[in-house]
Design a protein around this motif. Structure first.
Motif, mmCIF file in Angstrom:
data_model
loop_
_atom_site.group_PDB
_atom_site.id
_atom_site.type_symbol
_atom_site.label_atom_id
_atom_site.label_comp_id
_atom_site.label_asym_id
_atom_site.label_seq_id
_atom_site.Cartn_x
_atom_site.Cartn_y
_atom_site.Cartn_z
ATOM 1 N N UNK A 169 0.801 -1.224 0.000
ATOM 2 C CA UNK A 169 0.000 0.000 0.000
ATOM 3 C C UNK A 169 0.837 1.278 0.000
ATOM 4 N N UNK A 170 1.895 1.294 0.801
ATOM 5 C CA UNK A 170 2.611 2.557 1.042
ATOM 6 C C UNK A 170 4.116 2.346 0.956
ATOM 7 N N UNK A 171 4.786 3.299 0.303
ATOM 8 C CA UNK A 171 6.243 3.268 0.187
ATOM 9 C C UNK A 171 6.790 4.631 0.577
ATOM 10 N N UNK A 172 7.626 4.650 1.605
ATOM 11 C CA UNK A 172 8.272 5.892 2.036
ATOM 12 C C UNK A 172 9.767 5.733 1.804
ATOM 13 N N UNK A 256 -0.685 1.372 -4.971
ATOM 14 C CA UNK A 256 0.118 1.843 -3.835
ATOM 15 C C UNK A 256 0.442 3.324 -4.013
ATOM 16 N N UNK A 257 0.673 3.991 -2.870
ATOM 17 C CA UNK A 257 1.028 5.405 -2.864
ATOM 18 C C UNK A 257 2.332 5.565 -2.106
ATOM 19 N N UNK A 258 3.082 6.585 -2.475
ATOM 20 C CA UNK A 258 4.348 6.750 -1.787
ATOM 21 C C UNK A 258 4.830 8.176 -1.792
ATOM 22 N N UNK A 259 5.891 8.379 -1.058
ATOM 23 C CA UNK A 259 6.559 9.676 -1.053
ATOM 24 C C UNK A 259 8.050 9.435 -1.042
ATOM 25 N N UNK A 276 10.790 2.477 3.896
ATOM 26 C CA UNK A 276 9.739 1.806 4.658
ATOM 27 C C UNK A 276 8.657 1.369 3.682
ATOM 28 N N UNK A 278 4.884 -0.692 3.465
ATOM 29 C CA UNK A 278 3.762 -1.208 4.245
ATOM 30 C C UNK A 278 2.747 -1.899 3.350
ATOM 31 N N UNK A 279 2.321 -3.066 3.801
ATOM 32 C CA UNK A 279 1.300 -3.790 3.062
ATOM 33 C C UNK A 279 0.129 -4.155 3.959
ATOM 34 N N UNK B 232 -2.552 14.108 -1.427
ATOM 35 C CA UNK B 232 -3.127 12.867 -1.944
ATOM 36 C C UNK B 232 -3.657 12.088 -0.734
ATOM 37 N N UNK B 234 -5.806 8.961 0.612
ATOM 38 C CA UNK B 234 -6.135 7.645 0.088
ATOM 39 C C UNK B 234 -6.927 6.858 1.124
ATOM 40 N N UNK B 236 -7.330 3.094 1.845
ATOM 41 C CA UNK B 236 -6.830 1.778 1.449
ATOM 42 C C UNK B 236 -7.771 0.640 1.850
ATOM 43 N N UNK B 245 -4.877 7.347 4.884
ATOM 44 C CA UNK B 245 -3.469 7.648 4.571
ATOM 45 C C UNK B 245 -3.435 8.980 3.831
ATOM 46 N N UNK B 247 -0.573 11.764 1.910
ATOM 47 C CA UNK B 247 0.739 12.256 1.494
ATOM 48 C C UNK B 247 0.562 13.699 1.028
ATOM 49 N N UNK B 265 -2.592 2.996 8.563
ATOM 50 C CA UNK B 265 -2.521 1.635 8.006
ATOM 51 C C UNK B 265 -1.068 1.228 7.741
ATOM 52 N N UNK B 266 -0.174 1.654 8.626
ATOM 53 C CA UNK B 266 1.249 1.375 8.441
ATOM 54 C C UNK B 266 1.749 0.441 9.546
ATOM 55 N N UNK B 267 1.679 -0.862 9.333
ATOM 56 C CA UNK B 267 1.987 -1.837 10.399
ATOM 57 C C UNK B 267 3.368 -1.643 11.003
#
Lengths: 390, 390, 390, 390
Positions: A169-172, A256-259, A276, A278-279, B232, B234, B236, B245, B247, B265-267
């Motif tokens: 879901x998320x990529x930092x 997925x969304x990221x920054x 980082x 996250x799924x 943005x 989101x 999820x 989430x 950004x 939602x970031x485990x």
């Protein structure tokens, strides 16, 4: 305990390596040489270390090259080495960015494999041309997105591929430095000089130098195509031409969304490459500054510290691990892992066979994607930080 | 060593406090009660803890309120308490977001000071109305952006204000959690229920619940107006209405650039509120998870770890420090610092004097800016993540 | 999320508390008062805060005591309060060490429960006398080895008791500070003054002030009797009478071995209380400076970070947890947990029933063991650091 | 940025290196080979890698030795190599401990320099004999107390020598592992086998394997003679002959006091080599697990994080630094620094000159002190953990 993963041995028939760039005052050339030497797979036999004759000569002498194989012009080097029975089999290109493409073409045309520093080229157009040339040649082409060589980066990738995180879901991603906080490039510092000069670095400053590493790291670990981005590139230091800071929003093809943040003007950060992911089932965190540990949090469970070399590390990490856990490996070992994998591929090529499927050094496609990423960020930023597709 | 900064004493003439919301099953109400009690400045004497009669009664009984001062309707409470000689002087409003405004108006009209949970209201229109009412009334109005109460957050602000970082260039703010990684709101969990319900939470989900804290923290420390943002948001988790989430890219009025990430939602993240600020002369980092330390890097010098309570902490931090360094203070102490400062302001108001200039609890303007921020992020995101001005 | 473990409520019928010591310039008295107040279980109604009349008066006034219940002499206080219908039910003794015993005896004889600061007394002989008196009286006697109140210390104890570590082999305990690195006691600093004075502190300096905490923490978590020790107490600062550093080897009855270091002259350490316990099946580490996390390593598995308030925390920790994970609790909350448990015991006593078996505040036996430990270290050290039995 | 401190170059006239031990299944031999290779100062030309003929042959082949220079018997190797015009100039001895002395003698007598793994010998008597032989020979003798090669260990030593800590008072050293928590030696694991066998390891188990590193590290940094110690060596794992845990009290000649803990049965610890040193003016902390940072606390000032490669690092650290801060160096680089310094000394010897005074690799005296330390701990422990003089 034994050296894990690899023998650390000196195999017979070391690979003959050449180098373009990396003369006096250079940083990354020396790193490549150590990386090549670490596992005793290569022997450096020729170089065009500088385009200034006297400097090329002095630099070659300093690292023990024979005078006859110390060149000033890499085109000449490619031509001549190709005619030697014991000419170079592979060349490392460690010049400023603008020389990557012409140097690579010279050697590919001579049938010499290439290990090229990132970013691949200064324009996407060139990157695609180079890709075509590489594909046509059949040469091995490696790009030193060296952080992909860290064992715990391999571990992260393996865990994502195995589905342990669920749907991503998320990529930092971030890569922060501080060495360009002031206008170092006017002091004569060579590294700062070319990195802030559009003619040699290309259109991206910080984004091309280190942002591209952060992008590649995310790409390597997550393996999902980036679809769109929205980038704000900023030049904080007065008088500087290229960006020294970048803030980017990311949309991936899977939703997925990221920054991504990269900066060379963030005091207190030396090489703060950190990712980082996250799924739906868990999250991972890795930091290059202390690279032997991967933090893994299955949702609802305590965070685990997975150590390089420990039983919890999987096969992908173990393949590129030399020493037991608790004895740290660092930057040079990660870099050497790329060289080790390229050596494996070259030996396979010598034997006419395929390299092991587990070999995963970055190549021409990663290079093209990296340049496309840089170009997209520049385009987005010029448009006022609007979304652009890749 | 002595209790630093404050006496920890039980002053005579404690302030009479009421509470709206915070009955059975609530989280933040109990936190407010502890915060009010810690320094012995308040005595809780009345409450409208629930809008359900039986639950209001039970909740009041459980926390020791007299039955006659346990209300179901906060309007009634405001009216009746205003007529008592020993009626509440100040009320804490700890309801879901949509009740903040009507409850606050009821008490302000009755001349009762207000401590209100964040975000101020669910719309900017309401926020501005409430601001007008507050200004007209002359009542004290505090908003519990509680993280501003941490001593090392005060330290960071003081250092920025003193120019130790030089001109501010970059702000990286984030607040990450994982508790909404799955669809908790359908299980009957009360906290998840209202926070994911637009009717009670407003237009922002994660951004309104915790992103607003990250925004406020940056605002509090750096003190430069935010000019534009590109957000943005989101969702999820399938079936959820509000964002989980966010950004966001940030442009500040002084030319600084920033990024804000908030997620539920970031485990592996519990309450990962973290801020980094970089200027021309140095950088700061603070992390709520280990809040007693501030990392300070003057450019070119080693990073220093400034400890709460240590000689290196300045007057702003020391004012809100109870115990010596090495004995950690936490979330409740930070929250209590807001209550302590409001108590000071109320005592000054009792005496017809001005509160000390060093008192810096967040107020109605911070609330308005917070709601404007949320609205802007929602608007930006709806437009496909375009830049919007604030 | 809800306040976990406890209601944070204001129960009816708060417990009437008195205090001996803790007047102007004192540190720990104010901590006790906050701890008593945090959960609203106590109301402070009387005190003999100083043995100097004017100071006692001023100190009582400052914390809101009525003049009629502000005493100079604790014997008088014990006598008079015992005759009041609403006299104190429990007294907190927060004087220098040499006053613990006479003050405790005065209140016990008056039938008042006692919460006493550590160490129990200045000699083992006195400790045993006091124990006999406590047992004879039937009063509740709590000793504020406050670090046992931290949730993750409870977690550690529970895991050891449950056999998760297997048989315990090694215990590494330490408590390091730096505030006495120079001769602070000659500057008039009150805390340093009495702690370095044998007449008020007893025979142990650093070992009695903080080493005893480290010993107690090991004892609390591991629960195995200490059989023998070999101690080297050192006075590094010239002109100081008592030890300011202690190195101790430990032999436990079950065959475990350990080491304890306590120091007040170790620059860079504020309150470095840290414990590591290793057994046949796993190891634990906890550090007071960041107390919300317990590091747990099952042999051969990755280290896990168990967070206070998380699902991985067991019932013992959860009982004494107020707020969710990621929002840190600190020293004051840990202290308050002791008060909370004593309150529970007092309510049970009021009701003629037994306290819940899960209540585990330290008591008279812990106090006796602590003093025996101090005496043994002093004896061992005087003999040239020879082994002595406990 | 440039490769700092050293050129990373391939100097002409590489030093001819031999190796004794380090065949199949060995760990440390491969580490030595990488260390020798990293800076291109050595070329490995001969070896007696195993005393089993077939294994010696296979091992030599695997690492690229010529068959004619692959020996079974190191005495024969010493004899024959001494007669070759291009015979080995230096030999690395990486056998189990009991072979260190005879192998070293064989090469010293042949005029070959020696790099020997630690501990020097299995008895002090032998250590002194070897020292006499080394002194008589004039050969260079290096002992791979490899942790002294870490840049930040050099930094610590330099700061102590410069008086930045003032007079040293306290030394806390530890080296903890967990790999022998269970009886690994009966599974056929080669490393565990010889390390737990008195015939090959000597009288010390854990203390000889890793405790000696902790002792040496303290000795290297602080440079004050150890006067007396009191040691408790324990064997926790049933059936094991040698100690697997050691607790030691230390008295230094200058009045400093210390404690040393080493363990191989502490789950969660991989190579937990850590040292803390405290003086009248400040304290230092270094941890091998994250070796690129030194924590420095001047008394009364915030702790500083001194990064390898940064401007705050002094000349001693910079000399042995290859790459800029933030790109971690690890165990292999530290090891290689020892080899680099020995190479420098050998080149000086070739030239008939003295090595640079800054060269500080551990030598025969460090080896003798290390063995004396081990013997003293064994003697002390056998006497029931009594104090013994060194």
């Amino acid at each position: 305990m034994t050296i894990q993963g690899r023998s650390g041995a000196a195999p017979r028939g070391r690979i003959r390596l050449g180098m373009v760039g990396g003369g006096e005052g250079a940083f990354i050339g020396a790193v490549h040489r150590i990386a090549a030497r670490l596992d005793n797979e290569y022997v450096l036999v020729a170089g065009a270390l500088s385009s200034t004759a006297e400097k090329a000569r002095r630099s070659g002498l300093a690292i023990g090259l024979e005078a006859t194989r110390t060149y000033v012009d890499y085109n000449e080097m490619a031509r001549k080495e190709a005619q030697l029975a014991d000419g170079v089999e592979v060349v490392s290109i460690v010049t400023p960015n603008n020389e990557h493409m012409p140097a690579a073409l010279a050697f590919i045309e001579a049938g010499v494999h290439v290990i090229c520093d990132k970013p691949l080229t200064t324009t996407l157009e060139n990157a695609l041309k180079l890709k075509a040339a590489v594909q046509h040649s059949g040469c091995i082409f490696a790009l030193t997105y060296n952080y992909t060589g860290y064992p715990m980066v391999r571990q992260a990738r393996e865990m994502v591929q195995a589905g342990e995180l669920g749907d991503i879901r998320i990529i930092q991603a971030e890569y922060s430095q501080d060495w360009l906080t002031e206008r170092l490039e006017v002091t004569g510092q060579k590294q700062a000089g070319w990195r802030t000069d559009p003619a040699r670095a290309g259109a991206g400053g910080c984004i091309g130098d280190i942002g591209t590493h952060a992008y590649n790291l995310a790409d390597f670990i997550v393996g999902v195509p980036l679809k769109e981005l929205c980038a704000e590139l900023t030049t904080f230091v007065e008088g500087r031409s290229l960006d020294d800071n970048a803030h980017i929003l990311l949309r991936y093809a899977n939703g997925a969304r990221g920054a991504l943040w990269s900066s060379q003007v963030a005091p207190g950060n030396e090489n703060g490459l950190r990712i980082r992911v996250y799924g739906t089932k868990g999250g991972l965190e890795w930091n290059q500054v202390n690279p032997n540990y991967l933090f893994w949090s299955a949702f609802g469970r305590p965070t685990q510290i997975i150590a390089r070399g420990s039983p919890a590390a999987g096969t992908a990490a173990t393949r590129v691990t030399r020493i037991p856990p608790g004895h740290p490996e660092g930057y040079l070992e990660g870099f050497a892992n790329i060289y080790q994998e390229v050596a494996h591929a070259i030996r396979a090529a010598r034997a006419g066979s395929k390299p092991d499927a587990a070999v995963t050094f970055p190549g021409i496609d990663d290079g093209v994607r990296g340049v496309a990423f840089i170009e997209a960020t520049v385009a987005s930023s010029k448009a006022g930080a609007r979304w652009v597709a890749l």
